[in-house]
Design a protein around this motif. Structure first.
Motif, short mmCIF file in Angstrom:
data_model
loop_
_atom_site.label_atom_id
_atom_site.label_comp_id
_atom_site.label_asym_id
_atom_site.label_seq_id
_atom_site.Cartn_x
_atom_site.Cartn_y
_atom_site.Cartn_z
N GLY A 1 -11.39 -38.48 110.63
CA GLY A 1 -11.34 -38.84 112.04
C GLY A 1 -10.33 -39.94 112.32
O GLY A 1 -9.64 -39.93 113.34
N VAL A 2 -10.22 -40.89 111.40
CA VAL A 2 -9.25 -41.98 111.55
C VAL A 2 -7.84 -41.43 111.47
O VAL A 2 -6.98 -41.76 112.29
CB VAL A 2 -9.49 -43.07 110.47
CG1 VAL A 2 -8.37 -44.10 110.49
CG2 VAL A 2 -10.83 -43.73 110.67
N LEU A 3 -7.59 -40.57 110.47
CA LEU A 3 -6.26 -39.97 110.34
C LEU A 3 -5.91 -39.12 111.56
O LEU A 3 -4.79 -39.16 112.05
CB LEU A 3 -6.19 -39.09 109.08
CG LEU A 3 -5.96 -39.83 107.78
CD1 LEU A 3 -6.07 -38.86 106.61
CD2 LEU A 3 -4.60 -40.49 107.78
N LEU B 1 1.29 -41.40 102.89
CA LEU B 1 0.58 -40.13 103.01
C LEU B 1 1.47 -38.98 102.56
O LEU B 1 2.66 -38.93 102.89
CB LEU B 1 0.17 -39.87 104.46
CG LEU B 1 -0.99 -40.68 104.99
CD1 LEU B 1 -1.20 -40.40 106.47
CD2 LEU B 1 -2.26 -40.37 104.23
N ALA B 2 0.90 -38.05 101.84
CA ALA B 2 1.64 -36.88 101.40
C ALA B 2 1.97 -35.98 102.59
O ALA B 2 1.21 -35.91 103.56
CB ALA B 2 0.82 -36.08 100.38
N TYR B 3 3.10 -35.32 102.49
CA TYR B 3 3.54 -34.38 103.52
C TYR B 3 2.44 -33.33 103.77
O TYR B 3 2.12 -33.01 104.91
CB TYR B 3 4.84 -33.71 103.04
CG TYR B 3 5.50 -32.81 104.04
CD1 TYR B 3 6.42 -33.32 104.96
CD2 TYR B 3 5.25 -31.44 104.05
CE1 TYR B 3 7.05 -32.49 105.88
CE2 TYR B 3 5.88 -30.60 104.96
CZ TYR B 3 6.79 -31.14 105.87
OH TYR B 3 7.42 -30.30 106.77
N THR B 4 1.84 -32.83 102.69
CA THR B 4 0.80 -31.81 102.83
C THR B 4 -0.44 -32.35 103.54
O THR B 4 -1.11 -31.61 104.25
CB THR B 4 0.40 -31.25 101.45
OG1 THR B 4 0.04 -32.34 100.59
CG2 THR B 4 1.54 -30.46 100.82
N THR B 5 -0.73 -33.63 103.36
CA THR B 5 -1.87 -34.24 104.07
C THR B 5 -1.60 -34.25 105.57
O THR B 5 -2.48 -33.92 106.37
CB THR B 5 -2.12 -35.68 103.56
OG1 THR B 5 -2.41 -35.62 102.17
CG2 THR B 5 -3.25 -36.34 104.32
N VAL B 6 -0.37 -34.61 105.96
CA VAL B 6 -0.02 -34.65 107.37
C VAL B 6 -0.08 -33.25 107.96
O VAL B 6 -0.61 -33.04 109.06
CB VAL B 6 1.36 -35.30 107.58
CG1 VAL B 6 1.74 -35.31 109.06
CG2 VAL B 6 1.36 -36.73 107.04
#
Length: 141
Positions: free
Chosen positions: A19-21, A49-54
């Motif tokens: 939720g924070v992200l 942060l990893a590209y895949t996380t974004v």
């Protein structure tokens, strides 16, 4: 983990909750002023942060209706269509939609509100036109 000086233990870095992200990504997108690629969002979020996380966060926000995307070449550019309050409302709606007894859920929610929040909710509901009062219902034509 032991620090290099042989002393105590270093705390593990704290992970941000989903939720924070999501709120941070929405904030970055709302500040963009135009559709932007994932790399642009990743750069402004900082924190390694990893590209895949974004991409994962953007995809989840898209599924919730909080962001839109448009294909440009082989990738997408992203735009916020909701703010943090809108995202919270989408989460609340998802929880409500998952329950079979909507009346019981809403009743429990309202009875747990503080007096100030209950008053605010009553004021907001008083300002909403009743369903069907302004024109044909869905499906009528």
């Amino acid at each position: 983990m032991v620090d290099r000086h042989g002393g105590g233990v270093e705390p593990a870095p704290r992970r941000r909750g989903q939720g924070v992200l999501e709120a941070q990504v929405l904030g970055v997108l709302r500040g963009a002023g135009e559709p932007v690629p994932v790399a642009w969002v990743q750069e402004r979020l900082g924190g390694g942060l990893a590209y895949t996380t974004v991409i994962t966060i953007l995809t989840r926000l898209h599924a919730k209706g909080a962001v839109s995307r448009e294909r440009v070449g082989r990738s997408f550019v992203w735009t916020a269509v909701a703010d943090e309050a809108g995202l919270a409302a989408l989460r609340m709606r998802k929880v409500l939609d998952a329950e079979s007894d909507r009346q019981a859920v809403l009743t429990s929610f309202v009875t747990a509100l503080s007096p100030n929040d209950e008053r605010l909710l009553r004021e907001l509901l008083a300002d909403v036109p009743e369903e069907g009062a302004e024109g044909p219902e869905e499906g009528e034509g």
